[in-house]
Design a protein around this motif. Structure first.
Motif, PDB file in Angstrom:
ATOM      1  N   TYR A   1      24.374 -29.923 -38.772  1.00 61.88           N
ATOM      2  CA  TYR A   1      24.081 -29.406 -40.058  1.00 61.88           C
ATOM      3  C   TYR A   1      22.651 -29.796 -39.755  1.00 61.88           C
ATOM      4  O   TYR A   1      22.055 -31.003 -39.949  1.00 61.88           O
ATOM      5  CB  TYR A   1      24.712 -30.168 -40.963  1.00 61.88           C
ATOM      6  CG  TYR A   1      23.980 -29.532 -42.373  1.00 61.88           C
ATOM      7  CD1 TYR A   1      24.211 -28.214 -42.879  1.00 61.88           C
ATOM      8  CD2 TYR A   1      23.331 -30.424 -43.238  1.00 61.88           C
ATOM      9  CE1 TYR A   1      23.646 -27.953 -44.003  1.00 61.88           C
ATOM     10  CE2 TYR A   1      22.611 -29.904 -44.334  1.00 61.88           C
ATOM     11  CZ  TYR A   1      22.948 -28.523 -44.633  1.00 61.88           C
ATOM     12  OH  TYR A   1      22.240 -28.130 -45.757  1.00 61.88           O
ATOM     13  N   ASN A   2      21.834 -28.717 -39.712  1.00 68.53           N
ATOM     14  CA  ASN A   2      20.161 -28.819 -39.526  1.00 68.53           C
ATOM     15  C   ASN A   2      19.968 -29.618 -38.419  1.00 68.53           C
ATOM     16  O   ASN A   2      19.212 -30.759 -38.981  1.00 68.53           O
ATOM     17  CB  ASN A   2      19.850 -29.158 -40.943  1.00 68.53           C
ATOM     18  CG  ASN A   2      19.854 -28.263 -42.166  1.00 68.53           C
ATOM     19  OD1 ASN A   2      20.277 -27.090 -41.802  1.00 68.53           O
ATOM     20  ND2 ASN A   2      19.816 -28.566 -43.157  1.00 68.53           N
TER      21      ASN A   2
ATOM     22  N   LYS B   1      20.662 -24.523 -42.498  1.00 72.02           N
ATOM     23  CA  LYS B   1      19.633 -23.549 -42.924  1.00 72.02           C
ATOM     24  C   LYS B   1      18.459 -23.544 -42.024  1.00 72.02           C
ATOM     25  O   LYS B   1      17.440 -22.852 -42.228  1.00 72.02           O
ATOM     26  CB  LYS B   1      19.284 -24.160 -44.322  1.00 72.02           C
ATOM     27  CG  LYS B   1      20.281 -24.200 -45.359  1.00 72.02           C
ATOM     28  CD  LYS B   1      19.679 -24.881 -46.502  1.00 72.02           C
ATOM     29  CE  LYS B   1      21.040 -25.167 -47.607  1.00 72.02           C
ATOM     30  NZ  LYS B   1      20.456 -25.638 -48.915  1.00 72.02           N
ATOM     31  N   ASP B   2      18.463 -24.126 -40.778  1.00 67.90           N
ATOM     32  CA  ASP B   2      17.435 -24.204 -39.859  1.00 67.90           C
ATOM     33  C   ASP B   2      17.937 -23.310 -38.492  1.00 67.90           C
ATOM     34  O   ASP B   2      18.826 -22.441 -38.877  1.00 67.90           O
ATOM     35  CB  ASP B   2      16.991 -25.519 -39.388  1.00 67.90           C
ATOM     36  CG  ASP B   2      18.003 -26.266 -38.828  1.00 67.90           C
ATOM     37  OD1 ASP B   2      19.140 -25.665 -38.597  1.00 67.90           O
ATOM     38  OD2 ASP B   2      17.886 -27.489 -38.336  1.00 67.90           O
TER      39      ASP B   2
ATOM     40  N   ASN C   1      28.254 -23.857 -45.616  1.00 69.16           N
ATOM     41  CA  ASN C   1      28.327 -25.358 -45.501  1.00 69.16           C
ATOM     42  C   ASN C   1      29.740 -25.917 -46.119  1.00 69.16           C
ATOM     43  O   ASN C   1      30.041 -25.758 -47.317  1.00 69.16           O
ATOM     44  CB  ASN C   1      27.064 -25.856 -45.986  1.00 69.16           C
ATOM     45  CG  ASN C   1      27.088 -27.612 -46.126  1.00 69.16           C
ATOM     46  OD1 ASN C   1      27.412 -28.125 -46.868  1.00 69.16           O
ATOM     47  ND2 ASN C   1      27.211 -28.057 -44.754  1.00 69.16           N
ATOM     48  N   ARG C   2      30.466 -26.590 -45.386  1.00 66.40           N
ATOM     49  CA  ARG C   2      31.577 -27.287 -45.974  1.00 66.40           C
ATOM     50  C   ARG C   2      31.597 -28.701 -45.618  1.00 66.40           C
ATOM     51  O   ARG C   2      32.801 -29.578 -46.091  1.00 66.40           O
ATOM     52  CB  ARG C   2      32.900 -26.519 -45.115  1.00 66.40           C
ATOM     53  CG  ARG C   2      33.070 -25.062 -45.426  1.00 66.40           C
ATOM     54  CD  ARG C   2      33.503 -24.890 -46.597  1.00 66.40           C
ATOM     55  NE  ARG C   2      34.642 -25.700 -47.260  1.00 66.40           N
ATOM     56  CZ  ARG C   2      34.904 -25.814 -48.431  1.00 66.40           C
ATOM     57  NH1 ARG C   2      34.102 -25.753 -49.360  1.00 66.40           N
ATOM     58  NH2 ARG C   2      36.246 -26.620 -48.659  1.00 66.40           N
ATOM     59  N   GLY C   3      30.645 -29.238 -45.522  1.00 63.98           N
ATOM     60  CA  GLY C   3      30.574 -30.805 -45.246  1.00 63.98           C
ATOM     61  C   GLY C   3      31.265 -31.212 -43.893  1.00 63.98           C
ATOM     62  O   GLY C   3      32.016 -30.489 -43.139  1.00 63.98           O
TER      63      GLY C   3
END
Length: 313
Positions: free
Chosen positions: A11-12, A51-52, A76-78
């Motif tokens: 994530y990012n 988001k990147d 995004n789901r964690g």
């Protein structure tokens, strides 16, 4: 030789992804060369709605090297859901799967020991930190307190183990039968019950970027783990309520005695303190009960835990 898939939730992670892929490619290539694992083995990066430029990097890495695969979630789901998406996808292609974080804090040299334990007949191999010297004083003591508290609540959890683990295909099939929406894999995996072992390793500092688990998320994750695996907090509320009820009977008896003896002067401090105490306990009890009701609400809706947008393999 069995096929190994490495599952890496992201994530990012654009700052660290190139270095992570570089090191993992070297490790997997070396294991293939030694004929420890099959040449069909892969490194699967799971993009959890970043988001990147994380997904663009994964796509370019896949084009450059056949060892790299990628899964893109629709949103995004964690971390736990992203990890589960990778595990369930890898289950269809691999004999064993190792999950690890993208930040290079997990020692990738421990992968060799994981595989050794797998070939000894272990379906689950837990990566356990040998020490917490790299943690801050606060994080070290809160983490240790969390594991002790979970054990006290009756949760079967491996101390100092995060999500760095190996699971066999059979263990993953067992995991697939657990349908919880509120995921806490550190508590679910030990429930599978197959033969397991432990590999200790030194956890390093994060290579680059920022932690995706600040204090607020850590506390939420810990609370999810507690309420997902134990009903003891509810029973503690019952015990507390009973204790307060017994004390109130003593208070009532004291008040009646005081009334009949003529000593009826009441203390303002004791009244205010008791009101605030009981009010606080009631709000706390309602909050804990509400947390369990909220979990029931999300479970009965049975919504999908993740949706895969793309899978490049």
């Amino acid at each position: 030789m069995d096929t190994l898939y490495l599952v890496v939730p992201c994530y990012n992670e654009e700052e660290v992804l190139m270095e992570t892929s570089k090191r993992l490619i070297v490790k997997v290539s070396d294991l293939i060369k030694k004929e420890t694992i099959s040449e069909k083995s892969k490194i699967v990066f799971v993009d959890d709605g970043s988001k990147d430029k994380t997904w663009q990097i994964i796509e370019s890495l896949h084009k450059e090297n056949g060892l790299i695969s990628g899964i893109k979630l629709s949103r995004n789901r964690g971390h736990q859901n992203a990890l589960l998406a990778g595990l369930m996808t890898a289950k269809e292609h691999a004999d064993m799967v190792i999950s690890l974080d993208a930040d290079l804090q997990d020692d990738i040299d421990a992968i060799d020991k994981f595989i050794e334990e797998y070939y000894k007949g272990n379906d689950v191999v837990y990566g356990v930190r040998s020490s917490r010297e790299t943690d801050t004083f606060f994080k070290r003591n809160t983490a240790l307190g969390f594991y002790k508290f979970m054990t006290a609540l009756g949760v079967d959890i491996v101390n100092n183990h995060a999500d760095y683990r190996l699971m066999s295909k059979r263990a993953l099939e067992g995991l697939a039968s657990y349908r919880e929406i509120n995921l806490f894999l550190r508590g679910i995996v030990p429930l599978i019950g197959y033969k397991s072992s432990v590999v200790t390793y030194e956890r390093a500092e994060r290579f680059a970027g920022e932690s995706k688990y600040p204090l607020k998320k850590m506390l939420a994750f810990a609370f999810d783990g507690i309420t997902s695996f134990s009903i003891k907090p509810i029973r503690l509320i019952t015990s507390l309520g009973f204790t307060i009820f017994v004390l109130s009977l003593f208070t009532l008896a004291y008040s009646l005695i005081a009334k009949f003896t003529g000593n009826t002067v009441s203390g303002w401090t004791s009244i205010v303190s008791s009101i605030w105490l009981l009010g606080g306990i009631q709000l706390l009890a309602l909050g804990i009960i509400g947390e369990y009701i909220g979990k029931i609400y999300t479970e009965v809706k049975d919504r999908p835990r993740y949706i895969i947008d793309k899978f490049i393999n």
